[in-house]
Design a protein around this motif. Sequence first.
Motif, PDB file in Angstrom:
ATOM      1  N   GLN A 114       0.500  -0.900   0.176  1.00 59.23           N
ATOM      2  CA  GLN A 114       0.184   0.348  -0.327  1.00 59.23           C
ATOM      3  C   GLN A 114       0.499   1.404  -0.036  1.00 59.23           C
ATOM      4  O   GLN A 114       1.284   1.251   0.912  1.00 59.23           O
ATOM      5  N   LEU A 115       0.356   2.248  -0.923  1.00 59.64           N
ATOM      6  CA  LEU A 115       1.030   2.979  -1.270  1.00 59.64           C
ATOM      7  C   LEU A 115       0.373   4.181  -0.547  1.00 59.64           C
ATOM      8  O   LEU A 115      -0.897   4.358  -1.897  1.00 59.64           O
ATOM      9  N   VAL A 116       0.082   5.563   0.678  1.00 58.48           N
ATOM     10  CA  VAL A 116      -1.101   6.313   0.060  1.00 58.48           C
ATOM     11  C   VAL A 116      -0.094   7.791   0.063  1.00 58.48           C
ATOM     12  O   VAL A 116       0.770   7.912   1.451  1.00 58.48           O
ATOM     13  N   GLU A 117       0.122   8.176  -0.663  1.00 59.46           N
ATOM     14  CA  GLU A 117      -0.031  10.337  -0.354  1.00 59.46           C
ATOM     15  C   GLU A 117      -0.947  10.831   0.047  1.00 59.46           C
ATOM     16  O   GLU A 117      -2.040  10.428  -0.420  1.00 59.46           O
ATOM     17  N   SER A 118      -0.361  12.082   0.026  1.00 54.94           N
ATOM     18  CA  SER A 118      -1.065  13.143   0.630  1.00 54.94           C
ATOM     19  C   SER A 118      -0.091  14.223   0.869  1.00 54.94           C
ATOM     20  O   SER A 118       0.536  14.338   0.353  1.00 54.94           O
ATOM     21  N   GLY A 119      -1.273  15.878   0.819  1.00 53.99           N
ATOM     22  CA  GLY A 119      -0.337  16.745   1.081  1.00 53.99           C
ATOM     23  C   GLY A 119      -0.887  17.828  -0.637  1.00 53.99           C
ATOM     24  O   GLY A 119      -0.141  19.210  -0.749  1.00 53.99           O
ATOM     25  N   GLY A 120      -1.233  16.368  -1.465  1.00 51.71           N
ATOM     26  CA  GLY A 120      -1.514  17.875  -2.538  1.00 51.71           C
ATOM     27  C   GLY A 120      -2.436  19.170  -2.205  1.00 51.71           C
ATOM     28  O   GLY A 120      -3.696  19.176  -1.056  1.00 51.71           O
ATOM     29  N   GLY A 121      -2.547  19.862  -2.918  1.00 56.14           N
ATOM     30  CA  GLY A 121      -3.542  20.987  -3.110  1.00 56.14           C
ATOM     31  C   GLY A 121      -3.647  21.768  -4.426  1.00 56.14           C
ATOM     32  O   GLY A 121      -2.967  21.729  -5.018  1.00 56.14           O
ATOM     33  N   LEU A 122      -4.797  23.360  -3.669  1.00 63.13           N
ATOM     34  CA  LEU A 122      -3.968  24.584  -4.830  1.00 63.13           C
ATOM     35  C   LEU A 122      -2.971  25.375  -4.354  1.00 63.13           C
ATOM     36  O   LEU A 122      -3.926  26.052  -3.368  1.00 63.13           O
ATOM     37  N   VAL A 123      -2.620  26.017  -5.140  1.00 60.63           N
ATOM     38  CA  VAL A 123      -0.973  26.956  -5.070  1.00 60.63           C
ATOM     39  C   VAL A 123      -0.871  27.763  -6.103  1.00 60.63           C
ATOM     40  O   VAL A 123      -1.572  27.240  -7.139  1.00 60.63           O
ATOM     41  N   GLN A 124      -0.622  28.707  -5.523  1.00 62.88           N
ATOM     42  CA  GLN A 124      -0.510  30.153  -6.754  1.00 62.88           C
ATOM     43  C   GLN A 124       0.852  29.831  -7.117  1.00 62.88           C
ATOM     44  O   GLN A 124       1.898  28.508  -6.545  1.00 62.88           O
ATOM     45  N   PRO A 125       1.334  30.298  -8.666  1.00 61.46           N
ATOM     46  CA  PRO A 125       2.636  29.621  -8.729  1.00 61.46           C
ATOM     47  C   PRO A 125       3.574  30.671  -8.173  1.00 61.46           C
ATOM     48  O   PRO A 125       3.199  32.058  -7.404  1.00 61.46           O
ATOM     49  N   GLY A 126       4.323  29.640  -8.135  1.00 62.09           N
ATOM     50  CA  GLY A 126       6.200  30.405  -7.394  1.00 62.09           C
ATOM     51  C   GLY A 126       5.341  30.271  -5.822  1.00 62.09           C
ATOM     52  O   GLY A 126       6.752  30.337  -4.534  1.00 62.09           O
ATOM     53  N   GLY A 127       4.240  29.341  -5.208  1.00 63.54           N
ATOM     54  CA  GLY A 127       4.449  28.903  -3.943  1.00 63.54           C
ATOM     55  C   GLY A 127       4.590  27.762  -4.174  1.00 63.54           C
ATOM     56  O   GLY A 127       5.798  26.608  -5.039  1.00 63.54           O
ATOM     57  N   SER A 128       4.923  26.981  -2.530  1.00 64.73           N
ATOM     58  CA  SER A 128       5.781  25.647  -2.297  1.00 64.73           C
ATOM     59  C   SER A 128       4.008  24.472  -2.066  1.00 64.73           C
ATOM     60  O   SER A 128       3.585  24.573  -1.222  1.00 64.73           O
ATOM     61  N   LEU A 129       4.708  23.644  -2.189  1.00 61.79           N
ATOM     62  CA  LEU A 129       3.876  22.144  -1.937  1.00 61.79           C
ATOM     63  C   LEU A 129       5.096  21.392  -1.014  1.00 61.79           C
ATOM     64  O   LEU A 129       5.862  20.700  -1.701  1.00 61.79           O
ATOM     65  N   THR A 130       3.911  20.338   0.378  1.00 61.66           N
ATOM     66  CA  THR A 130       5.381  19.602   0.416  1.00 61.66           C
ATOM     67  C   THR A 130       4.559  17.986  -0.137  1.00 61.66           C
ATOM     68  O   THR A 130       3.571  18.047   1.225  1.00 61.66           O
ATOM     69  N   LEU A 131       4.651  16.515  -0.404  1.00 60.97           N
ATOM     70  CA  LEU A 131       3.876  15.525  -0.885  1.00 60.97           C
ATOM     71  C   LEU A 131       3.949  14.490   0.352  1.00 60.97           C
ATOM     72  O   LEU A 131       6.036  14.447   0.497  1.00 60.97           O
ATOM     73  N   ALA A 132       3.827  13.539   0.731  1.00 59.95           N
ATOM     74  CA  ALA A 132       4.332  12.763   1.666  1.00 59.95           C
ATOM     75  C   ALA A 132       3.395  11.447   1.139  1.00 59.95           C
ATOM     76  O   ALA A 132       2.153  11.270   0.902  1.00 59.95           O
ATOM     77  N   CYS A 133       4.087  10.485   0.636  1.00 61.81           N
ATOM     78  CA  CYS A 133       3.534   9.207   0.950  1.00 61.81           C
ATOM     79  C   CYS A 133       4.096   7.762   1.740  1.00 61.81           C
ATOM     80  O   CYS A 133       4.756   7.423   2.682  1.00 61.81           O
ATOM     81  N   VAL A 134       2.639   7.289   2.613  1.00 66.04           N
ATOM     82  CA  VAL A 134       3.495   6.288   3.705  1.00 66.04           C
ATOM     83  C   VAL A 134       3.081   5.084   3.275  1.00 66.04           C
ATOM     84  O   VAL A 134       1.527   5.199   1.945  1.00 66.04           O
ATOM     85  N   ALA A 135       3.919   3.999   2.887  1.00 67.46           N
ATOM     86  CA  ALA A 135       3.997   3.183   2.383  1.00 67.46           C
ATOM     87  C   ALA A 135       3.747   1.971   3.234  1.00 67.46           C
ATOM     88  O   ALA A 135       4.096   1.646   4.506  1.00 67.46           O
TER      89      ALA A 135
END
Length: 115
Positions: A3-24
């Motif tokens: 199982q691989l479960v991703e999280s952390g996505g979303g809507l962000v403006q250009p130039g912004g940042s996000l951090t995704l995570a995946c629990v295995a």
Amino acid sequence: QVQLVESGGGLVQPGGSLTLACVASGFAFDNYWMYWVRQAPGKELEWVSTIVSNGAYTFYDDSVRGRFNISRDNAKNTVFLQMNNLKSEDTALYYCARDKYGNERGQGTQVTVSS
């Protein structure tokens, strides 16, 4: 069962940042190289980044090198993708995977870059 479960996505403006995570789970995480792949609307799945099993080496597609950073915490069976200076062309469904082609991947997390 893998199982691989991703999280952390979303809507962000250009130039912004996000951090995704995946629990295995379901396999010996610290024995495997891990990958992030993505699929933009109307396009094929593409490789983004790779991290080796002990985290010592990382690899990036040219389109994200210098902006994205992959890391992992083997004690928590988790792989991360820190994304900085996001661009509209980074909009995609992001998956973590056990192979470069995404044949074994999670359900994905949506990243939308838009003003």
